[in-house]
Design a protein around this motif. Structure first.
Motif, PDB file in Angstrom:
ATOM      1  N   LYS A  96     -24.947  -3.046 104.532  1.00 30.96           N
ATOM      2  CA  LYS A  96     -23.577  -3.355 104.122  1.00 30.96           C
ATOM      3  C   LYS A  96     -23.162  -4.718 104.653  1.00 30.96           C
ATOM      4  CE  LYS A  96     -21.607   1.199 103.477  1.00 30.96           C
ATOM      5  NZ  LYS A  96     -21.100   1.142 102.144  1.00 30.96           N
ATOM      6  N   TYR A  97     -22.383  -5.436 103.820  1.00 29.30           N
ATOM      7  CA  TYR A  97     -21.882  -6.760 104.158  1.00 29.30           C
ATOM      8  C   TYR A  97     -20.414  -6.855 103.775  1.00 29.30           C
ATOM      9  CZ  TYR A  97     -26.737  -8.051 104.762  1.00 29.30           C
ATOM     10  OH  TYR A  97     -28.029  -8.104 105.207  1.00 29.30           O
ATOM     11  N   LYS A  98     -19.747  -7.810 104.408  1.00 26.16           N
ATOM     12  CA  LYS A  98     -18.339  -8.061 104.093  1.00 26.16           C
ATOM     13  C   LYS A  98     -18.148  -9.554 103.844  1.00 26.16           C
ATOM     14  CE  LYS A  98     -13.690  -7.474 105.996  1.00 26.16           C
ATOM     15  NZ  LYS A  98     -12.951  -7.028 107.196  1.00 26.16           N
ATOM     16  N   ILE A  99     -17.599  -9.873 102.680  1.00 19.40           N
ATOM     17  CA  ILE A  99     -17.240 -11.252 102.362  1.00 19.40           C
ATOM     18  C   ILE A  99     -15.736 -11.379 102.588  1.00 19.40           C
ATOM     19  CG2 ILE A  99     -16.994 -10.729  99.883  1.00 19.40           C
ATOM     20  CD1 ILE A  99     -18.048 -14.117 101.369  1.00 19.40           C
ATOM     21  N   THR A 100     -15.328 -12.471 103.216  1.00 15.76           N
ATOM     22  CA  THR A 100     -13.912 -12.746 103.447  1.00 15.76           C
ATOM     23  C   THR A 100     -13.667 -14.224 103.177  1.00 15.76           C
ATOM     24  OG1 THR A 100     -13.823 -11.062 105.187  1.00 15.76           O
ATOM     25  CG2 THR A 100     -12.027 -12.644 105.132  1.00 15.76           C
ATOM     26  N   PHE A 101     -12.569 -14.530 102.521  1.00 17.26           N
ATOM     27  CA  PHE A 101     -12.138 -15.909 102.348  1.00 17.26           C
ATOM     28  C   PHE A 101     -10.631 -15.920 102.131  1.00 17.26           C
ATOM     29  CE2 PHE A 101     -13.218 -14.358  98.137  1.00 17.26           C
ATOM     30  CZ  PHE A 101     -12.237 -14.863  97.298  1.00 17.26           C
ATOM     31  N   TRP A 102     -10.038 -17.081 102.282  1.00 16.62           N
ATOM     32  CA  TRP A 102      -8.611 -17.271 102.064  1.00 16.62           C
ATOM     33  C   TRP A 102      -8.419 -18.081 100.790  1.00 16.62           C
ATOM     34  CZ3 TRP A 102      -4.677 -15.510 105.402  1.00 16.62           C
ATOM     35  CH2 TRP A 102      -5.130 -14.884 106.554  1.00 16.62           C
ATOM     36  N   ALA A 103      -7.432 -17.714  99.980  1.00 17.34           N
ATOM     37  CA  ALA A 103      -7.164 -18.409  98.724  1.00 17.34           C
ATOM     38  C   ALA A 103      -5.670 -18.676  98.596  1.00 17.34           C
ATOM     39  CB  ALA A 103      -7.654 -17.582  97.548  1.00 17.34           C
ATOM     40  N   LYS A 104      -5.375 -19.741  97.865  1.00 17.48           N
ATOM     41  CA  LYS A 104      -3.976 -20.118  97.666  1.00 17.48           C
ATOM     42  C   LYS A 104      -3.831 -20.781  96.304  1.00 17.48           C
ATOM     43  CE  LYS A 104      -0.532 -23.134  99.888  1.00 17.48           C
ATOM     44  NZ  LYS A 104      -0.329 -24.038 101.037  1.00 17.48           N
ATOM     45  N   SER A 105      -2.753 -20.476  95.614  1.00 21.27           N
ATOM     46  CA  SER A 105      -2.421 -21.140  94.360  1.00 21.27           C
ATOM     47  C   SER A 105      -0.921 -21.016  94.154  1.00 21.27           C
ATOM     48  CB  SER A 105      -3.177 -20.516  93.183  1.00 21.27           C
ATOM     49  OG  SER A 105      -2.610 -19.277  92.843  1.00 21.27           O
ATOM     50  N   LYS A 106      -0.422 -21.675  93.136  1.00 16.31           N
ATOM     51  CA  LYS A 106       1.001 -21.570  92.835  1.00 16.31           C
ATOM     52  C   LYS A 106       1.284 -20.481  91.812  1.00 16.31           C
ATOM     53  CE  LYS A 106       2.203 -26.194  94.221  1.00 16.31           C
ATOM     54  NZ  LYS A 106       2.773 -27.477  93.866  1.00 16.31           N
ATOM     55  N   ALA A 107       0.226 -19.887  91.274  1.00 17.75           N
ATOM     56  CA  ALA A 107       0.386 -18.816  90.284  1.00 17.75           C
ATOM     57  C   ALA A 107       0.836 -17.533  90.985  1.00 17.75           C
ATOM     58  CB  ALA A 107      -0.923 -18.571  89.548  1.00 17.75           C
ATOM     59  N   PHE A 108       1.708 -16.794  90.348  1.00 20.81           N
ATOM     60  CA  PHE A 108       2.159 -15.539  90.940  1.00 20.81           C
ATOM     61  C   PHE A 108       1.020 -14.525  90.962  1.00 20.81           C
ATOM     62  CE2 PHE A 108       4.093 -11.289  90.535  1.00 20.81           C
ATOM     63  CZ  PHE A 108       4.724 -11.246  91.772  1.00 20.81           C
ATOM     64  N   LYS A 109       0.316 -14.395  89.833  1.00 21.28           N
ATOM     65  CA  LYS A 109      -0.865 -13.533  89.758  1.00 21.28           C
ATOM     66  C   LYS A 109      -2.057 -14.422  89.478  1.00 21.28           C
ATOM     67  CE  LYS A 109       1.305  -9.315  88.076  1.00 21.28           C
ATOM     68  NZ  LYS A 109       1.318  -8.336  86.990  1.00 21.28           N
ATOM     69  N   ASP A 110      -3.109 -14.265  90.260  1.00 15.25           N
ATOM     70  CA  ASP A 110      -4.244 -15.150  90.103  1.00 15.25           C
ATOM     71  C   ASP A 110      -5.553 -14.390  90.203  1.00 15.25           C
ATOM     72  OD1 ASP A 110      -5.438 -17.555  89.574  1.00 15.25           O
ATOM     73  OD2 ASP A 110      -4.321 -18.625  91.103  1.00 15.25           O
ATOM     74  N   LYS A 111      -6.651 -15.078  89.827  1.00 20.49           N
ATOM     75  CA  LYS A 111      -7.979 -14.479  89.852  1.00 20.49           C
ATOM     76  C   LYS A 111      -9.003 -15.528  90.266  1.00 20.49           C
ATOM     77  CE  LYS A 111      -7.055 -11.425  85.941  1.00 20.49           C
ATOM     78  NZ  LYS A 111      -7.450 -11.067  84.578  1.00 20.49           N
ATOM     79  N   ILE A 112      -9.906 -15.129  91.154  1.00 15.71           N
ATOM     80  CA  ILE A 112     -11.060 -15.943  91.512  1.00 15.71           C
ATOM     81  C   ILE A 112     -12.281 -15.037  91.430  1.00 15.71           C
ATOM     82  CG2 ILE A 112     -12.259 -17.171  93.366  1.00 15.71           C
ATOM     83  CD1 ILE A 112      -9.587 -18.140  94.378  1.00 15.71           C
ATOM     84  N   MET A 113     -13.298 -15.507  90.727  1.00 16.97           N
ATOM     85  CA  MET A 113     -14.529 -14.744  90.618  1.00 16.97           C
ATOM     86  C   MET A 113     -15.420 -15.045  91.821  1.00 16.97           C
ATOM     87  SD  MET A 113     -17.645 -15.075  88.051  1.00 16.97           S
ATOM     88  CE  MET A 113     -18.523 -15.812  89.367  1.00 16.97           C
ATOM     89  N   PHE A 114     -16.135 -14.039  92.309  1.00 16.12           N
ATOM     90  CA  PHE A 114     -17.070 -14.246  93.415  1.00 16.12           C
ATOM     91  C   PHE A 114     -18.368 -13.520  93.079  1.00 16.12           C
ATOM     92  CE2 PHE A 114     -19.123 -13.126  97.378  1.00 16.12           C
ATOM     93  CZ  PHE A 114     -19.168 -14.367  97.993  1.00 16.12           C
TER      94      PHE A 114
END
Length: 190
Positions: A96-114
């Motif tokens: 088992k692994y855990k990926i963590t990152f911080w994201a920021k945008s001006k959109a109220f609802k957003d999506k980033i693919m990983f």
């Protein structure tokens, strides 16, 4: 006597806290511009996205973060046609692994693919295969959001050709137009 009752609980917590093993990610906070990270945009002539990659002069923690500005995305908006990736990861099958990152945008609802995957472009001789292929949905509104996910190192799809010694991590930004910031990427074995 109370000590003996709490001792197993304390030991269990202690061993689980020490069992996490961070996996080194060089330039994980983009303090050295995009050094060690690859960027890309792909598509056909009629549907090729347009994006710019840079670093932003502030981060969630530290003095810099990844900045991706999407001027035009693809019609499909799958996510991976505008990407930032890093090769050179090894995972142990079935762990088992855990990926963590911080994201920021001006959109109220957003999506980033990983994605965590192996393929010819990661140094593998095996066909493409993913260990993780996830779209993170988040509400940002101009504030940093911590995103994390726990996964097991095993084939994500039916294809069983994972090369666990030649993996890459990939962030995809083809979901919408606009600017994304990413910082403090970490990967750890649980």
């Amino acid at each position: 006597m109370k000590f003996l009752i709490y001792l197993p609980l304390f030991l269990s917590f202690s061993f689980s806290a020490f069992s996490q093993k961070p996996i080194a990610i060089e330039n994980h906070s983009f303090e050295y511009d995009l050094n060690t990270w690859d960027t890309g945009v792909w598509g056909n002539e009629k549907d090729e996205p347009i994006a710019f990659f840079d670093t932003h002069d502030s981060g969630q923690e530290g003095s810099s973060s990844l900045k991706v500005t999407v001027k035009r995305n693809s019609k499909e908006k799958n996510g991976d046609q505008i990407f930032v990736k890093k090769n050179g990861f090894k995972l142990k099958k079935g762990k088992k692994y855990k990926i963590t990152f911080w994201a920021k945008s001006k959109a109220f609802k957003d999506k980033i693919m990983f994605r965590v995957y192996s393929d010819k472009d990661t140094g593998s001789s095996k066909p493409w295969c993913a260990v993780l292929d996830k779209t993170f949905e988040f509400k940002s509104n101009g504030k940093w959001k911590k995103l994390s996910y726990i996964f097991t190192a095993e084939p994500y799809y039916d294809n069983i050709n994972v090369d666990y010694k030649n993996l890459a991590i990939l962030f995809g930004f083809d979901k919408r137009k606009g600017t994304y910031l990413v910082d403090n990427v970490s990967l750890e074995r649980l």
